[in-house]
Design a protein around this motif. Structure first.
Motif, mmCIF file in Angstrom:
data_model
loop_
_atom_site.group_PDB
_atom_site.id
_atom_site.type_symbol
_atom_site.label_atom_id
_atom_site.label_comp_id
_atom_site.label_asym_id
_atom_site.label_seq_id
_atom_site.Cartn_x
_atom_site.Cartn_y
_atom_site.Cartn_z
ATOM 1 N N GLY A 194 -11.732 -3.751 -5.601
ATOM 2 C CA GLY A 194 -11.479 -5.102 -5.112
ATOM 3 C C GLY A 194 -9.995 -5.330 -4.897
ATOM 4 N N PRO A 195 -9.646 -6.258 -4.040
ATOM 5 C CA PRO A 195 -8.237 -6.445 -3.684
ATOM 6 C C PRO A 195 -7.351 -6.884 -4.848
ATOM 7 N N ASP A 196 -7.921 -7.515 -5.853
ATOM 8 C CA ASP A 196 -7.107 -7.983 -6.973
ATOM 9 C C ASP A 196 -6.749 -6.878 -7.965
ATOM 10 N N ARG A 197 -7.391 -5.702 -7.830
ATOM 11 C CA ARG A 197 -7.089 -4.599 -8.744
ATOM 12 C C ARG A 197 -6.589 -3.361 -8.010
ATOM 13 N N CYS A 198 -6.100 -3.563 -6.789
ATOM 14 C CA CYS A 198 -5.442 -2.509 -6.036
ATOM 15 C C CYS A 198 -3.948 -2.832 -5.984
ATOM 16 N N LEU A 199 -3.140 -1.868 -6.328
ATOM 17 C CA LEU A 199 -1.695 -2.032 -6.343
ATOM 18 C C LEU A 199 -1.086 -1.096 -5.315
ATOM 19 N N TRP A 200 -0.002 -1.516 -4.718
ATOM 20 C CA TRP A 200 0.720 -0.631 -3.818
ATOM 21 C C TRP A 200 1.973 -0.169 -4.536
ATOM 22 N N ALA A 201 2.362 1.052 -4.298
ATOM 23 C CA ALA A 201 3.598 1.594 -4.867
ATOM 24 C C ALA A 201 4.224 2.526 -3.843
ATOM 25 N N SER A 202 5.528 2.622 -3.886
ATOM 26 C CA SER A 202 6.231 3.427 -2.889
ATOM 27 C C SER A 202 6.366 4.884 -3.277
ATOM 28 N N ARG B 226 -15.353 0.013 -12.103
ATOM 29 C CA ARG B 226 -16.270 -0.977 -12.694
ATOM 30 C C ARG B 226 -15.712 -1.556 -13.991
ATOM 31 N N ARG B 227 -14.763 -0.859 -14.592
ATOM 32 C CA ARG B 227 -14.131 -1.369 -15.812
ATOM 33 C C ARG B 227 -13.168 -2.471 -15.390
ATOM 34 N N PRO B 228 -13.342 -3.691 -15.886
ATOM 35 C CA PRO B 228 -12.588 -4.829 -15.335
ATOM 36 C C PRO B 228 -11.079 -4.786 -15.535
ATOM 37 N N ASP B 229 -10.597 -4.036 -16.520
ATOM 38 C CA ASP B 229 -9.155 -3.962 -16.752
ATOM 39 C C ASP B 229 -8.546 -2.680 -16.193
ATOM 40 N N THR B 230 -9.192 -2.075 -15.208
ATOM 41 C CA THR B 230 -8.673 -0.857 -14.591
ATOM 42 C C THR B 230 -8.247 -1.159 -13.168
ATOM 43 N N TYR B 231 -7.047 -0.709 -12.837
ATOM 44 C CA TYR B 231 -6.430 -0.907 -11.527
ATOM 45 C C TYR B 231 -6.163 0.450 -10.904
ATOM 46 N N VAL B 232 -5.946 0.474 -9.608
ATOM 47 C CA VAL B 232 -5.603 1.721 -8.921
ATOM 48 C C VAL B 232 -4.402 1.474 -8.026
ATOM 49 N N LYS B 233 -3.477 2.432 -8.043
ATOM 50 C CA LYS B 233 -2.323 2.369 -7.143
ATOM 51 C C LYS B 233 -2.682 3.080 -5.841
ATOM 52 N N LEU B 234 -2.538 2.382 -4.749
ATOM 53 C CA LEU B 234 -2.774 2.966 -3.427
ATOM 54 C C LEU B 234 -1.444 3.533 -2.951
ATOM 55 N N SER B 235 -1.121 4.710 -3.475
ATOM 56 C CA SER B 235 0.195 5.307 -3.250
ATOM 57 C C SER B 235 0.104 6.823 -3.296
ATOM 58 N N GLY B 236 1.215 7.456 -3.011
ATOM 59 C CA GLY B 236 1.343 8.896 -3.198
ATOM 60 C C GLY B 236 0.524 9.740 -2.239
ATOM 61 N N TYR B 237 0.271 9.235 -1.047
ATOM 62 C CA TYR B 237 -0.585 9.962 -0.100
ATOM 63 C C TYR B 237 -0.096 11.382 0.153
ATOM 64 N N ALA B 238 1.210 11.563 0.183
ATOM 65 C CA ALA B 238 1.770 12.880 0.461
ATOM 66 C C ALA B 238 1.380 13.905 -0.602
ATOM 67 N N LYS B 239 0.948 13.445 -1.767
ATOM 68 C CA LYS B 239 0.558 14.362 -2.835
ATOM 69 C C LYS B 239 -0.805 15.008 -2.583
ATOM 70 N N VAL C 27 -4.042 1.787 -15.427
ATOM 71 C CA VAL C 27 -3.682 1.936 -14.024
ATOM 72 C C VAL C 27 -3.866 3.399 -13.635
ATOM 73 N N LEU C 28 -4.666 3.636 -12.612
ATOM 74 C CA LEU C 28 -4.897 4.980 -12.087
ATOM 75 C C LEU C 28 -3.918 5.199 -10.941
ATOM 76 N N ASP C 29 -3.158 6.265 -11.017
ATOM 77 C CA ASP C 29 -2.055 6.485 -10.089
ATOM 78 C C ASP C 29 -2.484 7.279 -8.858
ATOM 79 N N HIS C 30 -1.788 7.051 -7.771
ATOM 80 C CA HIS C 30 -1.883 7.848 -6.540
ATOM 81 C C HIS C 30 -3.300 7.995 -5.990
ATOM 82 N N CYS C 31 -4.031 6.911 -5.944
ATOM 83 C CA CYS C 31 -5.409 6.908 -5.411
ATOM 84 C C CYS C 31 -6.322 7.885 -6.149
ATOM 85 N N GLY C 32 -5.905 8.309 -7.325
ATOM 86 C CA GLY C 32 -6.683 9.307 -8.042
ATOM 87 C C GLY C 32 -6.480 10.714 -7.496
#
Length: 176
Positions: free
Chosen positions: A162-170, A126-139, A100-105
């Motif tokens: 893709g939508p199945d590998r994007c996570l939201w976090a507060s 492109r790596r199928p088991d990699t996700y990204v958190k769409l979070s931490g914008y203030a950072k 899981v890649l944190d804070h949009c990278g």
């Protein structure tokens, strides 16, 4: 924020009647039995925070820890800042489990979508088991809420992962 002091998080998980899970910062030399104990207590992943400890710390310690994470079914969460991803990712991308890649990278807004680090993050999608958190914008934003300068990056991440590998976090509880 609490680094490797997990007491508060483990207490919250224990009080949740199974509703909460956690991602822990752990010593790089943690034993498999200690990881298994954390998993039994609700820990589902381990965080590597290069923004705090630096890239070299994790690159040196990862070879001993990554197989233990995989054997215990724990995911690996990566956080970094600026171009640290370019040094961190080559040592992590072959992890045989979920990443899981944190804070949009934490993209550098001034570099735009074509920045080398952000392009490497998109490539990681492109790596199928990699996700990204769409979070931490203030950072990483340069604007006040609603952080419009972040939106193109979020859209590019959603397209790459893709939508199945994007996570939201507060990013709560905002401890700094």
């Amino acid at each position: 924020g609490y680094d490797m002091d997990l007491r508060c998080m483990l207490d919250a998980i224990a009080a949740s009647d199974g509703r909460f899970k956690g991602v822990a910062g752990v010593p790089l030399d943690i034993s498999s039995s200690d990881l298994l104990d954390l998993k039994a207590r609700g820990i589902v992943g381990v965080a590597f925070n290069a923004a705090f400890h630096g890239v070299d710390y994790y690159v040196a310690g990862a070879p001993g820890l990554l197989p233990k994470l995989a054997a215990n079914g724990l995911f690996l969460q990566l956080q970094w800042e600026k171009d640290q991803f370019l040094g961190l990712w080559p040592a992590m991308r072959d992890f045989p489990g979920t990443i899981v890649l944190d804070h949009c990278g934490r993209p550098e807004i001034a570099e735009g979508l074509g920045g080398a680090t952000f392009q490497a993050v998109l490539e990681a999608g492109r790596r199928p088991d990699t996700y990204v958190k769409l979070s931490g914008y203030a950072k990483f934003t340069r604007e006040r809420w609603p952080h419009r300068d972040v939106w193109p990056f979020v859209q590019a991440l959603a397209g790459a992962f893709g939508p199945d590998r994007c996570l939201w976090a507060s990013d709560w509880p905002f401890i700094r």
